[in-house]
Design a protein around this motif. Structure first.
Motif, mmCIF file in Angstrom:
data_model
loop_
_atom_site.group_PDB
_atom_site.id
_atom_site.type_symbol
_atom_site.label_atom_id
_atom_site.label_comp_id
_atom_site.label_asym_id
_atom_site.label_seq_id
_atom_site.Cartn_x
_atom_site.Cartn_y
_atom_site.Cartn_z
ATOM 1 N N TRP A 128 0.833 -1.213 0.000
ATOM 2 C CA TRP A 128 0.000 0.000 0.000
ATOM 3 C C TRP A 128 0.860 1.252 0.000
ATOM 4 C CZ3 TRP A 128 0.175 3.569 4.091
ATOM 5 C CH2 TRP A 128 -0.709 4.659 3.966
ATOM 6 N N SER A 129 0.373 2.283 -0.679
ATOM 7 C CA SER A 129 0.967 3.617 -0.587
ATOM 8 C C SER A 129 -0.167 4.634 -0.570
ATOM 9 C CB SER A 129 1.924 3.892 -1.754
ATOM 10 O OG SER A 129 1.235 3.795 -2.997
ATOM 11 N N ALA A 130 0.057 5.719 0.126
ATOM 12 C CA ALA A 130 -0.995 6.718 0.325
ATOM 13 C C ALA A 130 -1.342 7.415 -0.989
ATOM 14 C CB ALA A 130 -0.557 7.740 1.359
ATOM 15 N N ASN A 131 -2.621 7.762 -1.151
ATOM 16 C CA ASN A 131 -3.074 8.543 -2.299
ATOM 17 C C ASN A 131 -4.311 9.322 -1.892
ATOM 18 O OD1 ASN A 131 -5.622 7.038 -3.027
ATOM 19 N ND2 ASN A 131 -4.153 5.362 -3.293
ATOM 20 N N ASP A 132 -4.752 10.217 -2.762
ATOM 21 C CA ASP A 132 -5.928 11.043 -2.469
ATOM 22 C C ASP A 132 -7.111 10.662 -3.350
ATOM 23 O OD1 ASP A 132 -4.959 11.957 -4.862
ATOM 24 O OD2 ASP A 132 -4.816 14.064 -4.271
ATOM 25 N N GLN A 133 -7.195 9.383 -3.710
ATOM 26 C CA GLN A 133 -8.316 8.888 -4.508
ATOM 27 C C GLN A 133 -9.564 8.756 -3.634
ATOM 28 O OE1 GLN A 133 -8.310 8.475 -7.685
ATOM 29 N NE2 GLN A 133 -6.154 8.378 -8.262
ATOM 30 N N PRO A 134 -10.736 8.590 -4.240
ATOM 31 C CA PRO A 134 -11.974 8.457 -3.458
ATOM 32 C C PRO A 134 -11.983 7.210 -2.583
ATOM 33 C CG PRO A 134 -12.480 8.980 -5.749
ATOM 34 C CD PRO A 134 -11.012 8.651 -5.693
ATOM 35 N N VAL A 135 -12.807 7.257 -1.546
ATOM 36 C CA VAL A 135 -13.170 6.062 -0.789
ATOM 37 C C VAL A 135 -14.289 5.369 -1.567
ATOM 38 C CG1 VAL A 135 -14.239 5.205 1.333
ATOM 39 C CG2 VAL A 135 -12.505 7.005 1.443
ATOM 40 N N MET A 150 -22.220 4.055 5.789
ATOM 41 C CA MET A 150 -22.043 5.214 6.665
ATOM 42 C C MET A 150 -20.608 5.311 7.178
ATOM 43 S SD MET A 150 -24.910 6.449 6.160
ATOM 44 C CE MET A 150 -24.581 7.944 7.127
ATOM 45 N N VAL A 151 -19.976 4.170 7.420
ATOM 46 C CA VAL A 151 -18.569 4.190 7.817
ATOM 47 C C VAL A 151 -17.722 4.759 6.679
ATOM 48 C CG1 VAL A 151 -16.568 2.724 8.316
ATOM 49 C CG2 VAL A 151 -18.727 2.344 9.517
ATOM 50 N N ALA A 152 -17.993 4.334 5.457
ATOM 51 C CA ALA A 152 -17.251 4.840 4.304
ATOM 52 C C ALA A 152 -17.453 6.339 4.130
ATOM 53 C CB ALA A 152 -17.687 4.101 3.039
ATOM 54 N N ALA A 153 -18.675 6.800 4.340
ATOM 55 C CA ALA A 153 -18.952 8.233 4.230
ATOM 56 C C ALA A 153 -18.151 9.018 5.265
ATOM 57 C CB ALA A 153 -20.449 8.492 4.407
ATOM 58 N N ALA A 154 -18.082 8.500 6.484
ATOM 59 C CA ALA A 154 -17.314 9.168 7.537
ATOM 60 C C ALA A 154 -15.829 9.195 7.188
ATOM 61 C CB ALA A 154 -17.531 8.463 8.875
ATOM 62 N N GLU A 155 -15.313 8.084 6.639
ATOM 63 C CA GLU A 155 -13.909 8.025 6.240
ATOM 64 C C GLU A 155 -13.618 9.034 5.130
ATOM 65 O OE1 GLU A 155 -11.359 6.259 7.451
ATOM 66 O OE2 GLU A 155 -12.586 5.313 9.014
ATOM 67 N N ALA A 156 -14.502 9.116 4.135
ATOM 68 C CA ALA A 156 -14.296 10.048 3.029
ATOM 69 C C ALA A 156 -14.343 11.492 3.518
ATOM 70 C CB ALA A 156 -15.347 9.808 1.946
ATOM 71 N N ALA A 157 -15.312 11.799 4.371
ATOM 72 C CA ALA A 157 -15.440 13.160 4.888
ATOM 73 C C ALA A 157 -14.212 13.553 5.700
ATOM 74 C CB ALA A 157 -16.707 13.271 5.734
ATOM 75 N N ALA A 158 -13.727 12.640 6.539
ATOM 76 C CA ALA A 158 -12.560 12.936 7.368
ATOM 77 C C ALA A 158 -11.291 13.087 6.532
ATOM 78 C CB ALA A 158 -12.374 11.840 8.416
ATOM 79 N N SER A 159 -11.215 12.350 5.414
ATOM 80 C CA SER A 159 -10.032 12.398 4.551
ATOM 81 C C SER A 159 -10.091 13.532 3.541
ATOM 82 C CB SER A 159 -9.874 11.069 3.809
ATOM 83 O OG SER A 159 -9.751 9.994 4.706
ATOM 84 N N GLY A 160 -11.267 14.126 3.368
ATOM 85 C CA GLY A 160 -11.417 15.195 2.393
ATOM 86 C C GLY A 160 -11.395 14.713 0.957
ATOM 87 N N VAL A 161 -11.883 13.482 0.731
ATOM 88 C CA VAL A 161 -11.935 12.921 -0.627
ATOM 89 C C VAL A 161 -13.374 12.551 -0.949
ATOM 90 C CG1 VAL A 161 -9.578 12.046 -0.467
ATOM 91 C CG2 VAL A 161 -11.492 10.555 0.157
ATOM 92 N N PRO A 162 -13.700 12.357 -2.234
ATOM 93 C CA PRO A 162 -15.067 11.953 -2.589
ATOM 94 C C PRO A 162 -15.391 10.547 -2.101
ATOM 95 C CG PRO A 162 -13.919 12.882 -4.485
ATOM 96 C CD PRO A 162 -12.888 12.651 -3.429
#
Length: 273
Positions: A128-135, A150-162
């Motif tokens: 794995w390597s970090a990226n700014d792609q969507p959840v 809902m967990v995925a939505a929270a992860e996306a919101a916290a990461s600032g990605v779609p």
């Protein structure tokens, strides 16, 4: 404060999982427990303690200010780790993609962990390597993915990605034979699945009105639909029926089909959590 438990054994996959946890913990100020499962007969306790100490120091260096604790627990995998991490909000382990049904923590199957854990489980591949792609989250046609969405939505919101919401559909197999078999048209079936996806999107929008959401209705099987989009994904979130390894292998498990096939972390969320 989010409580993250990281199963750690000093392997390459475990160190990559530590990197993922550090990035996430630094983002939201989580508390991290480093846990090594040991065996009274086969484990070199001094070596295990040194590995934990190095991991704790590395985590402090990568995520300054994050509360980190480490300890070892005697027992068998995966039960010992599951029970020790009972109070955690998220359980994380590393996994070798070269061994798709065996992870880095002493050769047990990751599906067993996800079926027994009390919290969502995130499996981080060693490459794995970090990226700014969507959840990306799989939207099922039953309630098994409701919590995962809902967990995925929270992860996306916290990461600032779609948030990419993927729902796969196919024509149903007829249950009657001959002229008595009345089949819906492909258009009717597709529209029924489109409504399932739209209803899921609306649930997310009510809780995260500012979240950028990508809707994908795909004519394919669920595992293939997710695998085709995994390369452009920072995190793949999947719901589970808690079928376990043997039953999942017989009845079909999306997680079982994608594990080992993707380079992004896979988070498995039970609807019973």
């Amino acid at each position: 404060m989010t409580h993250i438990a990281l199963g750690y054994d000093g392997s390459d996959a475990a160190r990559t999982a530590l990197d993922w946890v550090a990035l996430r913990a630094a983002r939201e100020g989580a508390r991290v427990d480093l846990i090594t499962v040991t065996n009274m007969v086969t484990t070199n306790y001094e070596h295990a303690d040194r590995e934990l100490h190095r991991a704790e120091k590395l985590l402090h260096d990568l995520a300054p200010g994050v509360l980190v604790e480490s300890h070892r627990v005697d027992g068998k995998m995966p039960n010992a780790l599951v029970e020790d991490a009972r109070t955690a909000d998220l359980l994380v382990i590393g996994m070798h993609r070269a061994r798709p049904v065996r992870d880095a923590l002493r050769g047990w199957m990751p599906q067993r962990l996800s079926a027994r854990a009390h919290s969502p489980v995130c499996l981080v591949p060693q490459d794995w390597s970090a990226n700014d792609q969507p959840v990306t989250v799989g939207v099922d046609d039953d309630p098994s993915s409701d919590e995962a969405i809902m967990v995925a939505a929270a992860e996306a919101a916290a990461s600032g990605v779609p948030l990419r919401m993927v729902h796969a559909w196919s024509m149903p197999t007829p249950t009657l034979e001959g002229a008595a078999a009345l089949l819906a048209s492909p258009l009717q079936v597709k529209e029924g699945h489109r409504k399932i996806l739209r209803d899921a999107v609306h649930r997310v929008q009510r809780s995260y009105p500012d979240l950028d959401i990508e809707e994908m209705l795909v004519a394919d099987n669920p595992a293939a639909a997710l695998l085709h989009r995994a390369d452009a994904t920072s995190l793949l979130v999947i719901g589970t029926h808690r079928r376990g390894v043997l039953t999942g292998g017989l009845l079909g498990s999306v997680a079982q089909d994608v594990l080992g096939q993707v380079a992004c972390p896979v988070m498995i969320v039970s609807n019973e959590r």
